[in-house]
Design a protein around this motif. Structure first.
Motif: not given
Length: 180
Positions: A63-68, A84-89, A138-144
């Motif tokens: 409901s918040k737009g995340y892929d699971v 699904k998270y996002f890794i920023a290098f 790196i940073t691991i982002y927990n966003v949709p």
């Protein structure tokens, strides 16, 4: 090497001293008004993850737009919720000729930005690499969305100054599993 150890020590202190209870309601000051709509996400606190069933958590995240998706372990028959998270290098940027004072100021602003991302719940973990490659950390982002992760990563003062550039990749991980 001394600067890398100092950076790592500061990052550990910042991450371990953060209060996971209440998240600030404001977005990073460096983000423009146009970008603010991306940040209006009601983040789920880790403490609440344990009290929800996988089905409830899955419904909430979707409901918040995340892929699971759900993964069932064939051996144990346990169900794991994958998100699904996002890794920023963070990579060496084209503008690395700042004097020592400017570089130190940018580093301080960079650490403040990463701390804010963690406190707001947008980033789960950040850290530098311990080698001299072009990839600095790196940073691991927990966003949709990728768009949101990219926007947050590019709001970093080091990126804005050109000292770092960002490369973001989607990454799947089990929801709520701790590092060990």
């Amino acid at each position: 090497m001394k600067n890398l150890l100092l950076l790592l020590s500061i990052l550990i202190c910042v991450l371990t001293s953060c209060n996971n209870g209440n998240k600030a309601d404001k977005i990073p000051e460096s983000v423009t008004e146009k970008e603010t709509t991306v940040f209006e996400v009601d983040k789920t606190k880790p403490e609440k993850l344990k009290s929800k069933s996988i089905s409830e958590l899955k419904t909430d995240l979707i409901s918040k737009g995340y892929d699971v998706f759900e993964y069932v372990d064939e051996k144990t028959k346990d169900t794991t919720l994958m998100q699904k998270y996002f890794i920023a290098f963070l990579k060496n940027g084209p503008i690395r000729n700042q004097n020592e004072e400017e570089a130190n100021q940018l580093q301080s602003e960079h650490m403040t930005h990463l701390s804010k991302m963690y406190e707001l719940g947008y980033a789960d973990i950040s850290g530098p690499f311990d080698d001299d490659s072009d990839i600095r950390g790196i940073t691991i982002y927990n966003v949709p969305t990728l768009k949101m992760a990219d926007s947050l990563a590019n709001a970093d003062p080091m990126v804005k100054a050109g000292r770092l550039v960002i490369e973001v990749h989607p990454w799947w991980a089990a929801k709520g599993f701790p590092l060990r």
